[in-house]
Design a protein around this motif. Sequence first.
Motif, PDB file in Angstrom:
ATOM      1  N   HIS A  70       0.828  -1.213   0.000  1.00 14.41           N
ATOM      2  CA  HIS A  70       0.000   0.000   0.000  1.00 14.41           C
ATOM      3  C   HIS A  70       0.864   1.264   0.000  1.00 14.41           C
ATOM      4  CE1 HIS A  70      -3.522   2.463   0.674  1.00 14.41           C
ATOM      5  NE2 HIS A  70      -2.886   3.053   1.667  1.00 14.41           N
ATOM      6  N   GLU A  71       1.956   1.232   0.741  1.00 14.40           N
ATOM      7  CA  GLU A  71       2.842   2.404   0.843  1.00 14.40           C
ATOM      8  C   GLU A  71       3.570   2.707  -0.467  1.00 14.40           C
ATOM      9  OE1 GLU A  71       3.667   4.651   3.374  1.00 14.40           O
ATOM     10  OE2 GLU A  71       1.969   3.835   4.481  1.00 14.40           O
ATOM     11  N   ILE A  72       3.924   1.673  -1.235  1.00 12.10           N
ATOM     12  CA  ILE A  72       4.775   1.908  -2.409  1.00 12.10           C
ATOM     13  C   ILE A  72       4.042   1.884  -3.743  1.00 12.10           C
ATOM     14  CG2 ILE A  72       6.803   1.032  -1.219  1.00 12.10           C
ATOM     15  CD1 ILE A  72       6.573  -1.502  -2.984  1.00 12.10           C
ATOM     16  N   LYS A  73       2.804   1.385  -3.784  1.00 11.45           N
ATOM     17  CA  LYS A  73       2.141   1.163  -5.068  1.00 11.45           C
ATOM     18  C   LYS A  73       1.966   2.446  -5.883  1.00 11.45           C
ATOM     19  CE  LYS A  73      -2.478   1.392  -3.307  1.00 11.45           C
ATOM     20  NZ  LYS A  73      -3.843   1.107  -3.452  1.00 11.45           N
ATOM     21  N   PHE A  93       1.984   5.430 -21.149  1.00 11.88           N
ATOM     22  CA  PHE A  93       0.624   4.933 -21.336  1.00 11.88           C
ATOM     23  C   PHE A  93       0.128   4.294 -20.039  1.00 11.88           C
ATOM     24  CE2 PHE A  93       2.582   4.740 -25.552  1.00 11.88           C
ATOM     25  CZ  PHE A  93       1.707   5.569 -26.256  1.00 11.88           C
ATOM     26  N   PRO A  94      -1.041   4.730 -19.538  1.00 14.48           N
ATOM     27  CA  PRO A  94      -1.550   4.212 -18.265  1.00 14.48           C
ATOM     28  C   PRO A  94      -1.682   2.684 -18.215  1.00 14.48           C
ATOM     29  CG  PRO A  94      -2.799   6.130 -18.924  1.00 14.48           C
ATOM     30  CD  PRO A  94      -1.887   5.787 -20.068  1.00 14.48           C
ATOM     31  N   GLU A  95      -2.131   2.079 -19.296  1.00 14.52           N
ATOM     32  CA  GLU A  95      -2.295   0.626 -19.299  1.00 14.52           C
ATOM     33  C   GLU A  95      -0.954  -0.081 -19.127  1.00 14.52           C
ATOM     34  OE1 GLU A  95      -3.333   2.529 -22.011  1.00 14.52           O
ATOM     35  OE2 GLU A  95      -5.399   2.765 -21.336  1.00 14.52           O
ATOM     36  N   ALA A 108       3.110  -2.807 -15.683  1.00 14.31           N
ATOM     37  CA  ALA A 108       4.456  -2.768 -15.113  1.00 14.31           C
ATOM     38  C   ALA A 108       4.392  -2.713 -13.584  1.00 14.31           C
ATOM     39  CB  ALA A 108       5.231  -1.576 -15.660  1.00 14.31           C
ATOM     40  N   THR A 109       3.455  -1.949 -13.061  1.00 16.07           N
ATOM     41  CA  THR A 109       3.297  -1.832 -11.621  1.00 16.07           C
ATOM     42  C   THR A 109       2.980  -3.187 -11.001  1.00 16.07           C
ATOM     43  OG1 THR A 109       2.578   0.469 -11.790  1.00 16.07           O
ATOM     44  CG2 THR A 109       1.992  -0.702  -9.773  1.00 16.07           C
ATOM     45  N   GLN A 110       2.079  -3.932 -11.625  1.00 15.29           N
ATOM     46  CA  GLN A 110       1.750  -5.262 -11.113  1.00 15.29           C
ATOM     47  C   GLN A 110       2.973  -6.169 -11.112  1.00 15.29           C
ATOM     48  OE1 GLN A 110      -1.534  -6.662 -13.464  1.00 15.29           O
ATOM     49  NE2 GLN A 110      -3.037  -5.736 -12.100  1.00 15.29           N
ATOM     50  N   GLU A 111       3.713  -6.149 -12.194  1.00 13.25           N
ATOM     51  CA  GLU A 111       4.914  -6.988 -12.282  1.00 13.25           C
ATOM     52  C   GLU A 111       5.945  -6.594 -11.229  1.00 13.25           C
ATOM     53  OE1 GLU A 111       5.535  -9.668 -14.225  1.00 13.25           O
ATOM     54  OE2 GLU A 111       3.467  -9.527 -14.902  1.00 13.25           O
ATOM     55  N   ILE A 112       6.122  -5.309 -11.041  1.00 12.88           N
ATOM     56  CA  ILE A 112       7.096  -4.814 -10.061  1.00 12.88           C
ATOM     57  C   ILE A 112       6.668  -5.191  -8.645  1.00 12.88           C
ATOM     58  CG2 ILE A 112       8.047  -2.714  -9.020  1.00 12.88           C
ATOM     59  CD1 ILE A 112       7.895  -1.537 -11.960  1.00 12.88           C
ATOM     60  N   LEU A 113       5.387  -5.039  -8.334  1.00  9.18           N
ATOM     61  CA  LEU A 113       4.912  -5.374  -6.995  1.00  9.18           C
ATOM     62  C   LEU A 113       5.042  -6.871  -6.721  1.00  9.18           C
ATOM     63  CD1 LEU A 113       1.834  -3.000  -6.632  1.00  9.18           C
ATOM     64  CD2 LEU A 113       4.130  -2.728  -5.675  1.00  9.18           C
ATOM     65  N   ILE A 114       4.856  -7.690  -7.735  1.00  9.92           N
ATOM     66  CA  ILE A 114       5.077  -9.130  -7.564  1.00  9.92           C
ATOM     67  C   ILE A 114       6.543  -9.393  -7.232  1.00  9.92           C
ATOM     68  CG2 ILE A 114       5.176 -11.333  -8.804  1.00  9.92           C
ATOM     69  CD1 ILE A 114       2.595 -10.399 -10.270  1.00  9.92           C
TER      70      ILE A 114
END
Length: 64
Positions: A25-28, A41-43, A48-54
């Motif tokens: 939650h803090e870093i997303k 591009f937002p999509e 990329a955000t999902q991959e990084i958080l994983i």
Amino acid sequence: MEDKLNILVKKANSGDRKALEMVIHEIKDMVYNLALKMLLFPEDAQDATQEILIKVVTHLSTFN
């Protein structure tokens, strides 16, 4: 914020699931904003955000 994040990471590494949720939650938003700046591009930034958080979750024990 760094001190809070360091404490949360230590707790998450010791098995505290709530702390892991709080780390994410803090870093997303920071991760998404950086990805958006880089990818434009937002999509693509969301993907990329999902991959990084994983990667963050799976490699949290190596956090320095």
